[in-house]
Design an enzyme around this catalytic site. Structure first.
Site, PDB file in Angstrom:
ATOM      1  N   GLY A  74       0.685  -1.317  -0.011  1.00 49.37           N
ATOM      2  CA  GLY A  74      -0.060   0.126   0.103  1.00 49.37           C
ATOM      3  C   GLY A  74       0.819   1.149  -0.087  1.00 49.37           C
ATOM      4  N   THR A  75       1.914   1.130   0.763  1.00 47.87           N
ATOM      5  CA  THR A  75       2.877   2.400   0.734  1.00 47.87           C
ATOM      6  C   THR A  75       3.353   2.690  -0.566  1.00 47.87           C
ATOM      7  OG1 THR A  75       3.381   1.664   2.999  1.00 47.87           O
ATOM      8  CG2 THR A  75       5.001   3.243   1.749  1.00 47.87           C
ATOM      9  N   ASN A 153      -7.566   3.460   9.124  1.00 46.98           N
ATOM     10  CA  ASN A 153      -7.203   2.506   9.699  1.00 46.98           C
ATOM     11  C   ASN A 153      -7.403   2.357  11.355  1.00 46.98           C
ATOM     12  OD1 ASN A 153      -5.156   4.595   8.912  1.00 46.98           O
ATOM     13  ND2 ASN A 153      -3.825   3.238  10.433  1.00 46.98           N
ATOM     14  N   GLN A 183      -7.630   0.413   3.822  1.00 47.07           N
ATOM     15  CA  GLN A 183      -8.696  -0.252   4.860  1.00 47.07           C
ATOM     16  C   GLN A 183     -10.130  -0.463   4.529  1.00 47.07           C
ATOM     17  OE1 GLN A 183      -7.755  -1.430   7.542  1.00 47.07           O
ATOM     18  NE2 GLN A 183      -5.544  -0.828   7.648  1.00 47.07           N
ATOM     19  N   SER A 203      -3.619  -2.920  -0.565  1.00 47.30           N
ATOM     20  CA  SER A 203      -2.618  -3.631   0.019  1.00 47.30           C
ATOM     21  C   SER A 203      -3.254  -5.117   0.062  1.00 47.30           C
ATOM     22  CB  SER A 203      -2.152  -3.047   1.127  1.00 47.30           C
ATOM     23  OG  SER A 203      -1.256  -3.874   1.745  1.00 47.30           O
ATOM     24  N   GLY A 204      -2.430  -6.089  -0.493  1.00 46.77           N
ATOM     25  CA  GLY A 204      -2.752  -7.518  -0.467  1.00 46.77           C
ATOM     26  C   GLY A 204      -2.835  -8.069   1.156  1.00 46.77           C
ATOM     27  N   HIS A 205      -1.937  -7.662   1.913  1.00 44.20           N
ATOM     28  CA  HIS A 205      -2.158  -8.391   3.411  1.00 44.20           C
ATOM     29  C   HIS A 205      -3.309  -7.904   4.032  1.00 44.20           C
ATOM     30  CE1 HIS A 205       0.061  -5.227   6.096  1.00 44.20           C
ATOM     31  NE2 HIS A 205       0.253  -4.695   5.115  1.00 44.20           N
ATOM     32  N   THR A 241      11.255  -7.119 -12.364  1.00 44.99           N
ATOM     33  CA  THR A 241      10.521  -8.639 -12.883  1.00 44.99           C
ATOM     34  C   THR A 241       9.212  -8.706 -11.776  1.00 44.99           C
ATOM     35  OG1 THR A 241      12.481  -9.527 -13.502  1.00 44.99           O
ATOM     36  CG2 THR A 241      10.839 -10.805 -13.063  1.00 44.99           C
ATOM     37  N   CYS A 329       4.756   4.586  20.425  1.00 45.71           N
ATOM     38  CA  CYS A 329       5.763   4.764  21.424  1.00 45.71           C
ATOM     39  C   CYS A 329       6.896   5.576  20.933  1.00 45.71           C
ATOM     40  CB  CYS A 329       6.281   3.632  22.063  1.00 45.71           C
ATOM     41  SG  CYS A 329       7.324   3.746  23.567  1.00 45.71           S
TER      42      CYS A 329
HETATM   43  N1  PLP Z   1      -2.976   2.815   4.193  1.00 46.11           N
HETATM   44  C1  PLP Z   1      -3.513   2.761   5.339  1.00 46.11           C
HETATM   45  C2  PLP Z   1      -4.767   3.076   5.786  1.00 46.11           C
HETATM   46  C3  PLP Z   1      -3.024   1.642   6.170  1.00 46.11           C
HETATM   47  O1  PLP Z   1      -3.707   1.218   7.196  1.00 46.11           O
HETATM   48  C4  PLP Z   1      -1.724   0.835   5.720  1.00 46.11           C
HETATM   49  C5  PLP Z   1      -1.021  -0.303   6.563  1.00 46.11           C
HETATM   50  O2  PLP Z   1      -1.573  -0.152   7.695  1.00 46.11           O
HETATM   51  C6  PLP Z   1      -1.301   1.483   4.690  1.00 46.11           C
HETATM   52  C7  PLP Z   1      -1.577   2.557   3.706  1.00 46.11           C
HETATM   53  C8  PLP Z   1       0.236   0.906   4.136  1.00 46.11           C
HETATM   54  O3  PLP Z   1       0.082  -0.380   3.675  1.00 46.11           O
HETATM   55  P1  PLP Z   1       1.144  -1.336   3.595  1.00 46.11           P
HETATM   56  O4  PLP Z   1       1.517  -1.848   4.879  1.00 46.11           O
HETATM   57  O5  PLP Z   1       1.093  -2.504   2.603  1.00 46.11           O
HETATM   58  O6  PLP Z   1       2.574  -0.668   2.999  1.00 46.11           O
END
Ligand code: PLP
Length: 400
Positions: A74-75, A153, A183, A203-205, A241, A329
């Site tokens: 996602g980042t 999130n 999210q 984001s897949g995870h 790739t 923290c």
């Molecule tokens: N955007 C939101 C709202 C998220 O909650 C997160 C991850 O917690 C991300 C982006 C980033 O995703 P990734 O962990 O796949 O880089």
């Protein structure tokens, strides 16, 4: 300590679905060809990517699968969209975003501010809902980009992206609209066309694919420069790739998530509401931080007044319960989250705020167990609190 795991931290990451894993295995073992190669052996790999792209297209209802790029997370999707779209619009120097975005978005804007961009940060009210009037007033002829997350999130609050895209188009039709959909994916329907979204990251995870794969929708009217430059992969928009097994994984996860949406919005929501109602009923110093805001079905953010969130997490962890706090923290001091601060969550509750996030794998038994142990956990921690007088007063007022 216990061997039992009750996983209620699905906004942090999710368990890989067995069906996703099985679909990936051939591409981790026998089907290892580079999808760009010319020989027949590579056809299965390149076809698998094509199939995954169609599944992700359908997941977000894009008009064409060519509008989907695969990324690593996602980042990366957010960085590619924001920096790629701005680089194609060099004359404009104004950006609008919100105070509650994820750091993968906020920190990009902080960097861009240092490069001379002007960034407006839209406020939220105490429920975590955006100030659309402020957003509307902020848009001007110089606005290159508006960037708003689909769902937050920490709180799960859903932003009205369709309304926002209508505001943008009425004020400046040349402004691009990026939505961080990380999210929302798998929790509520996503329709990029219906919602007037130019770019959307997922984001897949977060929806039962493995970590290390994401996707970015960029509509055909939006041109971006690539963030990662090299070979011709992903139509020249993301070199390197292709990660075939993981792309297959996110495709399968997208297909399963679409099939599961109804369950998510009814059963997962029912369990979330059961958890929330149980806590609010049985713990006198608990408050729902989002009030009546519209939320994704799996998330609840609860403030336990006059107790430390980290202490709650440690006690829950001893019982096998995984949740998360709104605090980060930093350098030895416990800073409350920027999201809860933007919402003006009272001082009494902000340090004791806990996010519980469920998934399709959460069971009734999990929720019953958590509801049965939470009052005791909070009471034990409350007894250690230095705020005994305030707690007694709170209890007196709640019992009136
Ligand atoms: N955007 C939101 C709202 C998220 O909650 C997160 C991850 O917690 C991300 C982006 C980033 O995703 P990734 O962990 O796949 O880089």
């Amino acid at each position: 300590m216990t061997d039992k795991i009750i996983y209620l931290d699905n906004n942090a990451t999710t368990k890989v679905d067995e069906k996703v894993f099985e679909e990936m295995v051939p591409y981790l073992k026998d089907e290892y060809a580079n999808p760009s190669s010319m020989y027949d052996f590579a056809k299965k790999s390149s076809d698998a990517i094509k199939e995954a792209r169609v599944k992700v297209r359908d997941f977000v209802n894009a008009a064409n699968e060519k509008e989907i790029l695969f990324t690593s997370c996602g980042t990366e999707s957010a960085n590619t969209a924001i920096r790629g779209a701005l680089a194609m619009n060099k004359g404009k120097r104004h950006i609008i975003t919100t105070m509650i975005e994820h750091p993968c978005v906020l920190n990009v804007y902080k960097m861009l501010e240092k490069q001379g961009y002007k960034v407006d940060y839209i406020k939220v009210n105490s429920n975590g809902e955006l100030d659309l009037e402020q957003l509307s007033e902020a848009i001007n002829d110089d606005t290159a980009l508006v960037s708003v997350m689909f769902a937050n999130n920490e709180t799960g609050v859903i932003n009205p992206v369709k309304k926002i895209s209508e505001i943008i188009k009425s004020k400046n039709p040349n402004t691009k609209f990026f939505v961080d959909g990380v999210q929302a994916a798998g929790k509520i329907p996503i329709d990029v066309q219906e919602n007037g979204i130019d770019m959307l990251g997922i984001s897949g995870h977060k929806f039962h694919a493995p970590k290390g794969v994401g996707a970015l929708y960029v509509n055909s009217k939006t041109i971006i420069t690539p963030l990662i430059i090299g070979g011709h992969q992903e139509r020249g928009k993301r070199a390197g790739t292709e990660n075939v097994p993981y792309i297959v994984g996110i495709g399968k996860a997208a297909e399963l998530a679409m099939d599961n949406l109804e369950y998510e919005m009814t059963e997962v929501k029912r369990l979330r509401d059961k958890l929330e109602d149980g806590i609010l009923k049985n713990v006198f110093n608990a408050r729902l931080n989002t009030g009546i805001a519209n939320r994704v079905p799996n998330t609840t953010n609860i403030g336990f007044e006059y107790v430390e969130g980290e202490l709650i997490l440690l006690h829950l962890s001893d019982l096998g319960i995984c949740a998360s706090s709104g605090s980060a923290c930093t350098s030895g001091s416990l800073e409350p989250s920027h999201v809860l601060r933007a919402m003006n969550v009272p001082f009494t509750a902000i340090h004791g705020s806990i996010r519980f996030s469920l998934s399709k794998f959460t069971t009734e038994k999990d929720i019953d167990y958590v509801n049965s142990v939470i009052p005791g956990v909070i009471e034990r921690i409350r007894n250690l609190s230095p705020y005994q007088e305030e707690l007694a007063e709170l209890k007196r007022r709640k019992s009136l």
